[in-house]
Write a protein that holds these residues in place. Structure first.
Motif, mmCIF file in Angstrom:
data_model
loop_
_atom_site.group_PDB
_atom_site.id
_atom_site.type_symbol
_atom_site.label_atom_id
_atom_site.label_comp_id
_atom_site.label_asym_id
_atom_site.label_seq_id
_atom_site.Cartn_x
_atom_site.Cartn_y
_atom_site.Cartn_z
ATOM 1 N N ARG A 144 0.821 -1.213 0.000
ATOM 2 C CA ARG A 144 0.000 0.000 0.000
ATOM 3 C C ARG A 144 0.853 1.260 0.000
ATOM 4 N N VAL A 145 2.016 1.206 0.593
ATOM 5 C CA VAL A 145 2.938 2.349 0.528
ATOM 6 C C VAL A 145 3.342 2.611 -0.921
ATOM 7 N N GLU A 146 3.478 1.547 -1.699
ATOM 8 C CA GLU A 146 3.816 1.682 -3.118
ATOM 9 C C GLU A 146 2.619 2.178 -3.923
ATOM 10 N N THR A 147 1.415 1.765 -3.536
ATOM 11 C CA THR A 147 0.205 2.075 -4.299
ATOM 12 C C THR A 147 -0.356 3.453 -3.996
ATOM 13 N N TYR A 148 -0.323 3.857 -2.719
ATOM 14 C CA TYR A 148 -0.904 5.125 -2.288
ATOM 15 C C TYR A 148 0.159 6.068 -1.739
ATOM 16 N N GLU A 149 -0.275 7.306 -1.476
ATOM 17 C CA GLU A 149 0.454 8.175 -0.550
ATOM 18 C C GLU A 149 -0.102 7.813 0.822
ATOM 19 N N MET A 150 0.685 7.136 1.637
ATOM 20 C CA MET A 150 0.207 6.688 2.937
ATOM 21 C C MET A 150 0.610 7.685 4.017
ATOM 22 N N SER A 151 -0.340 8.064 4.825
ATOM 23 C CA SER A 151 -0.070 8.970 5.935
ATOM 24 C C SER A 151 0.751 8.258 7.004
ATOM 25 N N ARG A 152 1.209 9.018 7.962
ATOM 26 C CA ARG A 152 1.840 8.431 9.132
ATOM 27 C C ARG A 152 0.783 7.609 9.888
ATOM 28 N N PRO A 153 1.183 6.649 10.706
ATOM 29 C CA PRO A 153 0.224 5.837 11.472
ATOM 30 C C PRO A 153 -0.559 6.690 12.473
ATOM 31 N N TYR A 154 -1.825 6.341 12.674
ATOM 32 C CA TYR A 154 -2.598 7.046 13.695
ATOM 33 C C TYR A 154 -3.245 6.088 14.697
ATOM 34 N N MET A 155 -3.154 4.760 14.441
ATOM 35 C CA MET A 155 -3.641 3.789 15.424
ATOM 36 C C MET A 155 -2.868 2.488 15.288
ATOM 37 N N LYS A 156 -2.720 1.776 16.402
ATOM 38 C CA LYS A 156 -2.121 0.438 16.388
ATOM 39 C C LYS A 156 -3.240 -0.602 16.384
ATOM 40 N N ASN A 157 -2.961 -1.753 15.769
ATOM 41 C CA ASN A 157 -3.964 -2.807 15.652
ATOM 42 C C ASN A 157 -3.266 -4.166 15.578
ATOM 43 N N GLU A 158 -4.032 -5.225 15.786
ATOM 44 C CA GLU A 158 -3.521 -6.578 15.619
ATOM 45 C C GLU A 158 -4.537 -7.398 14.829
ATOM 46 N N GLY A 260 -4.954 6.437 3.221
ATOM 47 C CA GLY A 260 -4.423 6.291 1.865
ATOM 48 C C GLY A 260 -4.945 7.370 0.934
ATOM 49 N N PHE A 261 -4.020 8.117 0.315
ATOM 50 C CA PHE A 261 -4.366 9.140 -0.664
ATOM 51 C C PHE A 261 -3.862 8.704 -2.042
ATOM 52 N N LYS A 262 -4.378 9.324 -3.080
ATOM 53 C CA LYS A 262 -3.929 9.020 -4.434
ATOM 54 C C LYS A 262 -2.436 9.330 -4.565
ATOM 55 N N LYS A 263 -1.723 8.479 -5.252
ATOM 56 C CA LYS A 263 -0.280 8.655 -5.414
ATOM 57 C C LYS A 263 0.026 10.036 -5.988
ATOM 58 N N GLY A 264 0.920 10.749 -5.337
ATOM 59 C CA GLY A 264 1.287 12.095 -5.771
ATOM 60 C C GLY A 264 0.515 13.205 -5.076
ATOM 61 N N ASP A 265 -0.541 12.848 -4.341
ATOM 62 C CA ASP A 265 -1.368 13.867 -3.673
ATOM 63 C C ASP A 265 -0.788 14.195 -2.302
ATOM 64 N N THR A 266 0.478 14.612 -2.306
ATOM 65 C CA THR A 266 1.181 14.857 -1.043
ATOM 66 C C THR A 266 0.697 16.119 -0.330
ATOM 67 N N ALA A 267 0.261 17.129 -1.096
ATOM 68 C CA ALA A 267 -0.184 18.379 -0.471
ATOM 69 C C ALA A 267 -1.385 18.138 0.432
ATOM 70 N N LEU A 268 -2.350 17.356 -0.052
ATOM 71 C CA LEU A 268 -3.532 17.065 0.751
ATOM 72 C C LEU A 268 -3.164 16.204 1.954
#
Length: 302
Positions: A144-158, A260-268
């Motif tokens: 998903r890091v390759e597919t999207y612009e991924m934000s920093r983590p905001y929650m932990k999960n298992e 997850g944001f569209k790839k390249g949408d770093t400003a948003l």
């Protein structure tokens, strides 16, 4: 966001310089000649050259970061994923991510819209612009890091294993020969298929569901024996609905949620992250965490 700039020079042959919606530079539009006052050509001779006017207009237009923000923020989600995002008895979409996104939109001046999607179609929905982001307990993975612009983590999960109380399944090893379920295109499915136990479950393949609420209904009916799913969802759903289910101690994977944001949408993405930091500082994030989890520290703050 739409921004209006001051008139930079007299009208020249009916041409008007203006700042476009969502743009960061000035554009030129030609109006019918009859709409220009007779004195416009005379005024034009005293005005700055067109190139200079365009440069000045561009410099006064909205900064690129602001211009990149959409007027409507369309959040794509599986609306059967409590407590992150789900439909209540009034057919309204509510949840942790909904509250966070609404607060972000209010801070950034965007109109909020929640759009339910098929989870296995989320990539297409985002790439075609039908949604602005995927914000719905989305696990951060290398893919998903390759597919999207991924934000920093905001929650932990298992990823955990859920069974009915009284089940003979007491550990991961007991899944052998059992019908084991997971959501389509989910990190739970990925974790199950990556585990060595997967080869020994019934038919050697998981039973896939469109959403976890349906899977948990089938677990009660005996149509599956266990579910690999998010601990956040399992804990909330079992407690809120007083289900006769339990989460096993064995864990399938540890992970973190991101947006997850569209790839390249770093400003948003950066604007949303900055807004979340401000909401953490003013106590809004803690309030949302307390509301849904009964404690203020479930959501990671920066």
């Amino acid at each position: 966001m739409k921004k209006t700039i001051a008139l930079l020079a007299a009208l020249v042959m009916g041409a008007t310089l203006f700042a476009g919606c969502g743009g960061s530079t000035a554009a030129t539009s030609e109006a019918p000649a009859s709409s220009a006052p007779a004195a416009s050509s005379e005024a034009a001779s005293e005005a700055a050259p067109a190139g200079d006017a365009s440069s000045q207009a561009a410099s006064e237009a909205a900064p690129a970061g602001d211009a990149a923000l959409p007027e409507t923020f369309i959040l794509g989600l599986d609306a059967s994923f409590p407590p992150m995002g789900f439909t209540d008895e009034n057919n309204e979409i509510i949840g942790v991510d909904i509250d966070l996104a609404k607060a972000v939109c209010e801070k950034l001046g965007m109109t909020f819209e929640a759009k339910p999607i098929d989870w296995d179609a989320k990539d297409m929905e985002l790439s075609t612009g039908k949604i602005t982001c995927i914000w719905n307990g989305l696990t951060i993975t290398d893919e998903r890091v390759e597919t999207y612009e991924m934000s920093r983590p905001y929650m932990k999960n298992e990823q955990v294993i859920v069974v009915m109380n009284g089940s003979d399944i007491a550990s991961k090893a007991d899944l052998a020969g059992k019908i084991v379920a997971a959501q389509k295109d989910s990190s739970g499915l990925e974790a199950l298929m990556a585990d060595e136990i997967c080869a020994s479950i019934q038919d050697g393949t998981p039973k896939e569901y469109a959403d976890y609420v349906t899977a948990m209904g089938d677990l009660e009916l005996g149509r599956c024996d266990a579910i690999v799913m998010d601990s956040i969802v399992a804990d909330y759903y079992i407690t809120a609905n007083q289900k006769d289910m339990k989460v096993l101690e064995d864990k399938m994977a540890a992970e973190e949620y991101g947006i997850g944001f569209k790839k390249g949408d770093t400003a948003l993405m950066e604007a949303v992250e900055n807004a979340l930091s401000e909401l953490a500082a003013d106590g809004t994030v803690a309030e949302i965490s307390q509301k849904w989890f009964g404690r203020e520290d479930m959501i990671i703050t920066y």
